[in-house]
Scaffold this motif. Structure first.
Motif, PDB file in Angstrom:
ATOM      1  N   SER A 180       0.830  -1.208   0.000  1.00 12.58           N
ATOM      2  CA  SER A 180       0.000   0.000   0.000  1.00 12.58           C
ATOM      3  C   SER A 180       0.861   1.253   0.000  1.00 12.58           C
ATOM      4  O   SER A 180       0.551   2.227  -0.692  1.00 12.58           O
ATOM      5  N   MET A 181       1.943   1.228   0.769  1.00 11.40           N
ATOM      6  CA  MET A 181       2.832   2.378   0.801  1.00 11.40           C
ATOM      7  C   MET A 181       3.525   2.589  -0.549  1.00 11.40           C
ATOM      8  O   MET A 181       3.689   3.710  -1.012  1.00 11.40           O
ATOM      9  N   LEU A 182       3.904   1.502  -1.195  1.00 12.56           N
ATOM     10  CA  LEU A 182       4.586   1.604  -2.487  1.00 12.56           C
ATOM     11  C   LEU A 182       3.643   2.052  -3.598  1.00 12.56           C
ATOM     12  O   LEU A 182       4.088   2.501  -4.652  1.00 12.56           O
ATOM     13  N   ALA A 183       2.346   1.937  -3.388  1.00 10.14           N
ATOM     14  CA  ALA A 183       1.369   2.347  -4.399  1.00 10.14           C
ATOM     15  C   ALA A 183       1.064   3.837  -4.344  1.00 10.14           C
ATOM     16  O   ALA A 183       0.276   4.332  -5.153  1.00 10.14           O
ATOM     17  N   LEU A 184       1.675   4.566  -3.422  1.00 11.05           N
ATOM     18  CA  LEU A 184       1.448   6.010  -3.341  1.00 11.05           C
ATOM     19  C   LEU A 184       1.912   6.693  -4.620  1.00 11.05           C
ATOM     20  O   LEU A 184       2.853   6.237  -5.268  1.00 11.05           O
ATOM     21  N   GLU A 185       1.276   7.781  -4.963  1.00  5.22           N
ATOM     22  CA  GLU A 185       1.604   8.500  -6.187  1.00  5.22           C
ATOM     23  C   GLU A 185       2.414   9.761  -5.877  1.00  5.22           C
ATOM     24  O   GLU A 185       2.179  10.822  -6.442  1.00  5.22           O
ATOM     25  N   TYR A 186       3.346   9.626  -4.974  1.00 11.94           N
ATOM     26  CA  TYR A 186       4.233  10.733  -4.628  1.00 11.94           C
ATOM     27  C   TYR A 186       5.485  10.582  -5.475  1.00 11.94           C
ATOM     28  O   TYR A 186       5.946   9.468  -5.732  1.00 11.94           O
ATOM     29  N   PRO A 187       6.099  11.683  -5.948  1.00  8.95           N
ATOM     30  CA  PRO A 187       7.196  11.564  -6.904  1.00  8.95           C
ATOM     31  C   PRO A 187       8.472  10.916  -6.374  1.00  8.95           C
ATOM     32  O   PRO A 187       9.102  10.159  -7.089  1.00  8.95           O
ATOM     33  N   ASN A 188       8.878  11.208  -5.134  1.00  4.70           N
ATOM     34  CA  ASN A 188      10.157  10.698  -4.656  1.00  4.70           C
ATOM     35  C   ASN A 188      10.034  10.323  -3.186  1.00  4.70           C
ATOM     36  O   ASN A 188      10.021  11.196  -2.335  1.00  4.70           O
ATOM     37  N   PHE A 189       9.935   9.013  -2.926  1.00  5.96           N
ATOM     38  CA  PHE A 189       9.814   8.576  -1.551  1.00  5.96           C
ATOM     39  C   PHE A 189      10.471   7.213  -1.373  1.00  5.96           C
ATOM     40  O   PHE A 189      10.739   6.504  -2.345  1.00  5.96           O
TER      41      PHE A 189
END
Length: 101
Positions: free
Chosen positions: A84-93
């Motif tokens: 779920s965390m890896l599916a975030l649509e944030y550019p650089n995390f």
């Protein structure tokens, strides 16, 4: 003569007070009108297709972040949580899983 001046001062103070009250009421009325117009405009606006468009537009100024995932006795749920965390649509995390037990 002094009584004439005091009457004029009281009259001027009263007029100034009513002017200030009127200006405040006019300002409040304008703000309420703007609120109604903004609410109407938002109700007629089509929904945004995807929130990812925002991140693509501002990805060059978004700071990199680290997501800390505590995983004490979470053997059953940690894989799903990380996915779920890896599916975030944030550019650089980055996702850091921490066994805090």
């Amino acid at each position: 003569m002094i009584a004439d001046w005091s009457h004029e001062i009281v009259l001027a103070a009263t007029i100034l007070s009513w002017f200030i009250i009127g200006a405040g009421l006019a300002q409040t009325t304008i703000y309420l009108l703007q609120l109604v117009v903004a609410g109407y405009a938002l109700s007629k606006r089509p929904p945004v297709a995807r929130s990812a468009l925002l991140w693509h537009r501002y990805s060059d100024v978004a700071p990199p972040i680290a997501l800390l995932v505590p995983a004490y006795n979470e053997a059953l749920n940690v894989v799903e949580s990380v996915h779920s965390m890896l599916a975030l649509e944030y550019p650089n995390f980055e996702v850091i899983v921490i066994n805090d037990g």
